[in-house]
Write a protein that holds these residues in place. Structure first.
Motif, PDB file in Angstrom:
ATOM      1  N   ILE A 107      -4.794   7.014  -0.260  1.00  0.00           N
ATOM      2  CA  ILE A 107      -5.807   5.989  -0.519  1.00  0.00           C
ATOM      3  C   ILE A 107      -5.184   4.829  -1.287  1.00  0.00           C
ATOM      4  N   ALA A 108      -4.387   5.173  -2.326  1.00  0.00           N
ATOM      5  CA  ALA A 108      -3.793   4.123  -3.151  1.00  0.00           C
ATOM      6  C   ALA A 108      -2.819   3.256  -2.357  1.00  0.00           C
ATOM      7  N   GLY A 109      -2.293   3.778  -1.253  1.00  0.00           N
ATOM      8  CA  GLY A 109      -1.430   2.968  -0.397  1.00  0.00           C
ATOM      9  C   GLY A 109      -2.219   1.964   0.427  1.00  0.00           C
ATOM     10  N   GLN A 110      -3.546   2.140   0.469  1.00  0.00           N
ATOM     11  CA  GLN A 110      -4.371   1.232   1.276  1.00  0.00           C
ATOM     12  C   GLN A 110      -5.378   0.443   0.449  1.00  0.00           C
ATOM     13  N   ARG A 120       4.169   0.538  -6.994  1.00  0.00           N
ATOM     14  CA  ARG A 120       4.888   1.130  -5.863  1.00  0.00           C
ATOM     15  C   ARG A 120       4.688   2.642  -5.791  1.00  0.00           C
ATOM     16  N   PHE A 121       4.031   3.212  -6.780  1.00  0.00           N
ATOM     17  CA  PHE A 121       3.860   4.668  -6.861  1.00  0.00           C
ATOM     18  C   PHE A 121       3.441   5.325  -5.538  1.00  0.00           C
ATOM     19  N   LYS A 165      11.984  -6.214  -4.347  1.00  0.00           N
ATOM     20  CA  LYS A 165      11.647  -7.418  -3.586  1.00  0.00           C
ATOM     21  C   LYS A 165      10.126  -7.544  -3.460  1.00  0.00           C
ATOM     22  N   ILE A 166       9.466  -6.442  -3.161  1.00  0.00           N
ATOM     23  CA  ILE A 166       8.003  -6.465  -3.016  1.00  0.00           C
ATOM     24  C   ILE A 166       7.349  -6.843  -4.341  1.00  0.00           C
ATOM     25  N   ALA A 167       7.883  -6.275  -5.439  1.00  0.00           N
ATOM     26  CA  ALA A 167       7.329  -6.590  -6.754  1.00  0.00           C
ATOM     27  C   ALA A 167       7.533  -8.065  -7.086  1.00  0.00           C
ATOM     28  N   GLN A 211       1.122  -2.548  -4.496  1.00  0.00           N
ATOM     29  CA  GLN A 211       0.693  -1.353  -3.761  1.00  0.00           C
ATOM     30  C   GLN A 211       0.633  -1.639  -2.263  1.00  0.00           C
ATOM     31  N   GLU A 212       0.791  -2.900  -1.885  1.00  0.00           N
ATOM     32  CA  GLU A 212       0.661  -3.340  -0.491  1.00  0.00           C
ATOM     33  C   GLU A 212      -0.626  -2.830   0.135  1.00  0.00           C
ATOM     34  N   PRO A 213      -1.752  -3.152  -0.496  1.00  0.00           N
ATOM     35  CA  PRO A 213      -3.018  -2.617   0.011  1.00  0.00           C
ATOM     36  C   PRO A 213      -3.551  -3.460   1.171  1.00  0.00           C
ATOM     37  N   GLN A 214      -4.462  -2.859   1.916  1.00  0.00           N
ATOM     38  CA  GLN A 214      -5.208  -3.635   2.901  1.00  0.00           C
ATOM     39  C   GLN A 214      -6.525  -4.085   2.289  1.00  0.00           C
TER      40      GLN A 214
END
Lengths: 341, 257
Positions: free
Chosen positions: B75-78, B102-103, B118-120, B156-159
């Motif tokens: 869930i946390a990835g989205q 990033r966890f 890079k994402i951070a 977290q790169e969420p949607q």
């Protein structure tokens, strides 16, 4: 405030742990040299390199008396400090230490029962202490457990109350016991490493290693949980699972250690704080550093305990508290206690 | 396609309903404002969408799949959350805090690598806090901290991005900047954002759609002009107001009378 500017990576963990290990080894070497009986540096190196012992006495002093004690002190310091670092993060409280869940009072209760029953230091008392520690932790965790999981404040409070209850019972036994047993009890309650034997370390080592491995797997979880449980949940941490694993792991290792050494305070409180100020708060770095730093701290506290009032000896807990408290106050004043808001 | 869809969701709290019969959806690139008085179920709604609470009835779908089948990490990835405030126990650096986002994408014993850095970095640039990277989180002002929390959520790169009264402790300039940032994230990055706000004027300025809650039910839903009316606000908040138009943006403006 020492803030690490670079995020923690594996290389930094290895570097810091390596440096701490080196310091620890030097500390062990120094501790081996000190004691009532003279053993020269040359003799020590010869003995350690496995050369034929010229003098049976030095051999016995180093390998049968000092080394077992140093190793057990190291394992105890390691476990108590790691436990402190973990509990401070999970309970988000600067005063949390490995005894917070009742490990200490439970173990002491078990030990005092064992002493009163006339059991020996060999196996009987440690077994009673270990059983007492784990039973108490189980009771505290049951009290703190809620429908929504274990809340930090409730857990702390449950720990304090159970501790108070068992302390009362211990005081009862101490007050009513006969003279010779009283001395044993008091030494145990202040923490004592003079009875250390190699066989104890051999039992403790695999348990401490396994416990540390498990806790290290949760190092990143601890970073996030220190931000608050809800924040950690939002970032993907299964908070309840992480908490239970950590509580059980810390209780097991500290319970076992306490059963061998008695109650040694302050190590778990002070060492993680000092290291956090030096290397930053990331638990992937802090856990190994705390462990190694705690080992070094307790080895030297015990060395002082056995050398300061020669030929007599102090309980090591007296040294940890006497050294720890002023140093801690100094740090708090100097840093203003800045990182606890 | 709806990224988030709630189908007949209810949540009971002790004796009564905290939420009742909620049907709603939010798409990619959409910025949805959630308004309503205290205790109307806004925060409960977010906890349901983020899987922290399980609905007593109904189903939550995340990108078409039932939320109940996902683990916390999945869930946390989205879905990421920007809280009103965060409590920082230790003096982590800004970069370290953002990297914590990033966890959900890292395994056990895994350290953040170049990709994560890079994402951070990108997340910090987007939320305009990259210049703070090496500072301790304790040294920042409220507005700066809020931007760090957005960066952490973006890492977290969420949607889906959930924000629970994110501007409460910010001054008017930071409030405006906050909404502008979120609005651009939605349009440029296709983020689906839901924001709970008591600042109805600002929400009306930037949100594509407003959902108004009253006592655990959806009272009104639609464009800001449709939902933010004198009648609706007066009825839901129990406070007489006059809604006119902001002379510059032409969006609804609430005047307390």
């Amino acid at each position: 405030m020492a803030v690490s500017t670079k995020p923690v990576n594996l290389i930094r963990v290895i570097k810091v742990s390596g440096l701490m290990t080196l310091l620890l080894l030097l500390g062990i070497l120094g501790a081996l040299l000190l004691g009532t009986a003279e053993v020269g540096f040359r003799d020590l190196l010869d003995l350690l390199s496995g050369a034929e012992a010229k003098d049976q006495m030095s051999y016995l002093i180093i390998f049968k008396i000092r080394l077992p004690r140093i190793i057990l002190a190291g394992l105890a310091g390691f476990s108590l400090s790691v436990g402190g670092a973990v509990f401070q993060a999970i309970l988000r409280n600067p005063l949390a230490e490995p005894f917070i869940l009742g490990v200490s009072s439970g173990a002491a209760f078990g030990a005092v029962l064992g002493i009163t029953a006339g059991l020996g230091f060999g196996f009987g008392i440690p077994a009673c202490a270990f059983a007492g520690a784990l039973t108490t932790v189980a009771i505290v965790m049951m009290i703190a457990r809620r429908k929504m999981g274990m809340e930090s404040a409730t857990t702390l409070l449950a720990g304090v109350i159970v501790n108070a209850f068992f302390t009362a019972i211990i005081m009862f036994f101490v007050a009513t016991s006969t003279d010779d047993r009283l001395h044993t009890m008091l030494f145990w309650l202040y923490g004592d490493l003079s009875q250390s034997r190699m066989s104890e370390s051999l039992v403790a080592l695999p348990v401490v290693a396994t416990g540390f491995f498990l806790l290290y797997a949760f190092a990143r979880h601890l970073n996030l949980m220190a931000m608050g449980e809800e924040a950690a949940l939002h970032m993907g941490v299964d908070v309840e699972k992480a908490k239970i694993y950590c509580f059980v792991a810390v209780s097991l290792i500290t319970g076992l250690i306490v059963s061998f050494t008695g109650l040694i305070g302050f190590v778990g409180l002070i060492v993680p704080h000092i290291l956090r100020m030096i290397i930053g708060p990331d638990h992937r770095l802090l856990l190994p550093a705390s462990g190694l730093g705690g080992a070094l701290f307790l080895i030297w506290a015990d060395t002082l305990a056995r050398t300061l009032v020669q030929p007599s000896e102090l309980p090591v807990g007296v040294i940890t508290a006497a050294m720890g408290a002023p140093f801690f106050i100094y740090l708090l004043r100097k840093k203003g206690g800045g990182h606890w808001h | 396609m709806a990224l988030i869809r709630l189908s007949d969701v209810s949540y009971t709290y002790g004796a009564g309903y905290a939420l009742q019969g909620i049907n709603m959806a939010a798409r990619k690139g959409e910025l949805v404002g959630i308004i309503g008085p205290n205790g109307s179920g806004k925060s409960t709604l977010f906890k349901i969408i983020d899987g922290l609470l399980r609905p007593s009835q109904g189903v939550v779908y995340l990108a078409g799949l039932p939320l109940a089948r996902k683990t916390r990490k999945q869930i946390a990835g989205q879905v990421a959350m920007v809280p009103q405030e965060n409590y920082f126990l230790f003096p982590f650096s800004v970069k370290e805090v953002v990297l914590m986002g990033r966890f959900p994408h890292k395994g056990i014993f895994q350290f953040e690598g170049d990709t994560d850095l890079k994402i951070a970095q990108e997340a910090m640039e987007l939320s305009k806090c990259d210049h703070l990277g090496d500072r301790s989180i304790h040294e920042l002002s409220g507005g700066e901290r809020q931007r760090v929390l957005i960066a952490r959520a973006l890492a977290q790169e969420p949607q889906v991005l959930l924000m629970d009264e994110p501007t409460t402790f910010l001054d008017i300039r930071f409030r405006k900047e906050f909404f502008e940032l979120v609005s651009s994230l939605c349009s440029q990055r296709g983020l689906c954002s839901l924001v709970i706000s008591h600042d109805i004027d600002l929400a009306s300025m930037y949100c594509h759609r407003i959902i108004m809650l009253k006592e655990g039910r959806i009272y009104a839903e639609g464009s800001p002009t449709e939902v933010v009316t004198s009648e609706n606000i007066g009825e839901v908040f129990g406070c007489p107001v006059l809604v006119d138009k902001n002379p510059v943006t032409q969006t609804p403006r609430v005047n307390i009378i």
